[in-house]
Every structure is written in structure tokens, then in C-alpha cells.
Design a protein around this motif. Structure first.
Motif, short mmCIF file in Angstrom:
data_model
loop_
_atom_site.label_atom_id
_atom_site.label_comp_id
_atom_site.label_asym_id
_atom_site.label_seq_id
_atom_site.Cartn_x
_atom_site.Cartn_y
_atom_site.Cartn_z
N LYS A 70 -75.65 -37.28 77.68
CA LYS A 70 -75.41 -36.41 76.77
C LYS A 70 -75.70 -34.82 77.30
N ILE A 71 -76.74 -34.75 78.29
CA ILE A 71 -77.12 -33.52 79.02
C ILE A 71 -77.31 -33.81 80.26
N ASN A 72 -76.48 -32.87 81.24
CA ASN A 72 -76.35 -32.84 82.58
C ASN A 72 -76.87 -31.45 83.25
N VAL A 88 -75.73 -26.26 83.07
CA VAL A 88 -75.85 -27.21 82.21
C VAL A 88 -74.77 -27.77 81.45
N HIS A 89 -74.51 -28.96 81.32
CA HIS A 89 -73.48 -29.66 80.23
C HIS A 89 -74.54 -30.10 79.17
N MET A 90 -73.76 -30.05 77.93
CA MET A 90 -74.38 -30.77 76.62
C MET A 90 -73.55 -31.11 75.83
N ASP A 91 -73.52 -32.12 75.20
CA ASP A 91 -72.63 -32.70 73.91
C ASP A 91 -72.72 -31.59 72.90
N ILE A 128 -82.00 -27.60 70.53
CA ILE A 128 -81.32 -29.10 70.74
C ILE A 128 -82.05 -29.79 69.72
N HIS A 156 -76.25 -29.47 69.86
CA HIS A 156 -76.66 -28.03 70.18
C HIS A 156 -76.31 -27.50 68.60
N ASN A 171 -79.34 -36.44 84.94
CA ASN A 171 -78.88 -36.61 83.60
C ASN A 171 -79.65 -37.35 82.97
N LEU A 209 -79.59 -37.20 70.41
CA LEU A 209 -79.81 -37.58 71.76
C LEU A 209 -80.34 -38.89 71.87
#
Length: 209
Positions: A131-133, A161-164, A173, A168, A85, A178
Motif C-alpha cells: 500500500k506504500i512504496n 512515493v506511491h500510496m493507496d 497517513i 491519505h 515496499n 494500512l
């Protein structure tokens, strides 16, 4: 001034590394024990390896008191899964709580007030406030000693990948929303976007890259 690491106490070597290699990004690693206890811990020996396959790595050192493995490493070896994370300034204080040495039966999510969010491809929870996993499956782990000051290299294959959404923009990015932080020596951190400059890469006319 010159230094020879083999003649120095490991703590002095550690101070050299953490004082010279700055700023360092922080891998806030969440894992799950074989008994189902969630763990979250920050590591500032962290970087990317390659894009294809997408590999990342971090290095958990052995405990300074007795040379034992940290819970994060034990959990990864037992389950083969973990989430990296990314740390924004908004969760810095909660991350700092998770840097404490809790016993294996303590859930760091609960101790710090962080929120568990389900992962897509693996069984380990991610940190919702991050905000990014990067969901990772263990690719390889290399051990370099079993004493205080020694460490391991944990290589993970990113499977999801997870991202708010706000981060993006057309494939890139955005760093500003961030709010990343970096690790310095001692108790100090840095806001890398506080002062930046651009330096375009010089491309050789014969460069085929």
C-alpha cells in the motif's frame, strides 16, 4: 545479567538484537539485477533517517552460511536503485516466501505470486500489493565486514512515493487501513495497532523546535 559482544558468537549477538529491539518495521525491498531478474526480500533492520533530504536506510546482513552478499545488496550496488515496499498483514505470507534464500536467477515476484508494478522515477518494479512504496536511488552504502554475521548499511534517497488513496487524509497517513505488521524475535510478528495508547509530547516553554 551482562553480555560482552566481542566474546560471543555472532548468532547469539543476533538473538540479543532481534529479541530486544522490538517491534521492528519491515522493509520489503524490490530490486533488479543487471541481467534484468527481479528480486524481492524483507529486512527488519530498517528505519528513516531524515525528511529533507528524504532518506531511509536498511541493513542486509551477510549470509550465515558463507558470508556472501545477499542478492538485494548486489543488485543495489550494480544498479543504484531499489524500492522499499511497506508490509501489510495481507501480504505477510508472500513476504515470508521471499525471505527464503533463492538463487540469483529466480524471480521472487513469480515465486511468491506478487505483482510487479512500474515505478515512476526508477527502473525497478514495485510491489503492487503493497500500500506504500518508496522509490529510492542509492545515496551511500557502508560495509561492516565480509563474514557471516557482518552487515551493510544501505542509505536510499526517496525520489517518489506511491500510496493507496484510502491511507491519505489531509496530509497524514491513516494507520488502520494500512494494517501494518512488525517483526519480533524468531518466527513471531505483531499487529502494532492491536493495542495502542496516546502520550502527548511535553513541550518546554523555551523549546524553539
Amino acid at each position: 545479567m551482562e553480555f560482552t559482544p566481542t566474546t560471543m558468537p555472532w548468532r547469539d549477538c543476533y538473538k540479543l538484537l532481534t529479541g530486544a529491539i522490538i517491534p521492528r518495521p519491515i522493509a520489503f525491498v524490490s530490486t533488479l539485477s543487471k541481467n534484468g531478474v527481479a528480486n524481492a526480500a524483507p529486512f527488519s533492520f530498517f528505519t528513516a533517517i531524515s525528511a529533507d533530504p528524504m532518506l531511509v536506510c536498511f541493513s542486509p546482513m551477510r549470509r550465515g552460511t558463507d558470508g556472501a552478499k545477499k542478492d538485494t545488496l548486489t543488485n543495489i550496488e550494480e544498479t543504484g536503485q531499489f524500492v522499499i515496499n511497506i508490509v501489510s498483514e495481507e501480504i505477510a505470507e508472500k513476504m515470508n516466501i521471499c525471505a527464503m534464500e533463492f538463487t540469483p536467477d529466480i524471480d521472487e515476484f513469480e515465486a511468491s505470486g506478487l505483482t510487479k508494478a512500474p515505478s515512476e522515477k526508477i527502473g525497478v518494479p514495485r510491489i503492487r500489493e503493497s500500500k506504500i512504496n518508496f522509490e529510492c536511488e542509492l545515496e551511500q552504502v557502508l560495509h561492516f565486514g565480509e563474514h557471516s554475521g557482518a552487515g551493510s548499511l544501505v542509505i536510499g534517497r526517496v525520489v517518489h512515493v506511491h500510496m493507496d488513496d484510502e491511507l491519505h487524509d489531509q496530509g497524514r497517513i491513516l494507520a488502520e487501513p494500512l494494517h501494518p505488521i512488525g517483526r519480533l524475535a524468531g518466527n513471531f510478528y505483531t499487529r502494532p495497532l492491536a493495542s495502542t495508547f496516546e502520550l502527548a509530547r511535553i513541550v518546554n516553554s523555551g523549546d524553539k523546535k
